[in-house]
Design a protein around this motif. Structure first.
Motif, PDB file in Angstrom:
ATOM      1  N   LEU A  39       0.830  -1.206   0.000  1.00 31.79           N
ATOM      2  CA  LEU A  39       0.000   0.000   0.000  1.00 31.79           C
ATOM      3  C   LEU A  39       0.866   1.259   0.000  1.00 31.79           C
ATOM      4  CD1 LEU A  39      -2.824  -0.936   2.548  1.00 31.79           C
ATOM      5  CD2 LEU A  39      -3.007  -0.833   0.066  1.00 31.79           C
ATOM      6  N   VAL A  40       1.847   1.282   0.884  1.00 32.95           N
ATOM      7  CA  VAL A  40       2.732   2.453   0.982  1.00 32.95           C
ATOM      8  C   VAL A  40       3.496   2.658  -0.321  1.00 32.95           C
ATOM      9  CG1 VAL A  40       4.756   3.389   2.187  1.00 32.95           C
ATOM     10  CG2 VAL A  40       2.881   2.364   3.498  1.00 32.95           C
ATOM     11  N   SER A  41       3.881   1.573  -0.988  1.00 30.96           N
ATOM     12  CA  SER A  41       4.645   1.694  -2.234  1.00 30.96           C
ATOM     13  C   SER A  41       3.846   2.355  -3.352  1.00 30.96           C
ATOM     14  CB  SER A  41       5.155   0.326  -2.692  1.00 30.96           C
ATOM     15  OG  SER A  41       4.118  -0.445  -3.280  1.00 30.96           O
ATOM     16  N   VAL A  42       2.527   2.317  -3.257  1.00 29.72           N
ATOM     17  CA  VAL A  42       1.699   2.971  -4.269  1.00 29.72           C
ATOM     18  C   VAL A  42       1.080   4.273  -3.738  1.00 29.72           C
ATOM     19  CG1 VAL A  42       1.236   0.858  -5.565  1.00 29.72           C
ATOM     20  CG2 VAL A  42      -0.350   1.548  -3.751  1.00 29.72           C
ATOM     21  N   GLY A  43       1.621   4.749  -2.598  1.00 27.41           N
ATOM     22  CA  GLY A  43       1.209   6.056  -2.086  1.00 27.41           C
ATOM     23  C   GLY A  43       0.005   6.059  -1.165  1.00 27.41           C
TER      24      GLY A  43
END
Length: 77
Positions: A39-43
């Motif tokens: 999730l964090v990797s896609v913002g």
């Protein structure tokens, strides 16, 4: 990081034990380090809240955007 949300929608009147179970399972998935990292990797920064907190958030957003729509004179076609 962008603010984003994903809601688990359910029909009004769903028994509270079902809502509690869904909330527990969703929290477990979101707590998984690999899932959170994705999730964090896609913002997306995941935020967990109780069903009651989510209800208040939706209620507040509905009131806010209803005022914006009314002020702007937006009409359904």
């Amino acid at each position: 990081m962008a603010a984003a949300g994903s809601l688990s929608a359910r029909q009004k009147g769903t028994p509270s034990d079902i809502i509690d179970r869904l909330n527990t399972e969703i929290k477990a998935v979101v707590a998984d380090p690999k899932f959170r990292a994705r999730l964090v990797s896609v913002g997306i920064e995941p935020v967990q809240m109780t069903p009651a907190q989510l209800g208040k958030l939706i209620e507040g957003a509905t009131e806010k955007w209803a005022k914006v729509v009314k002020f702007a004179g937006v009409k359904a076609e």
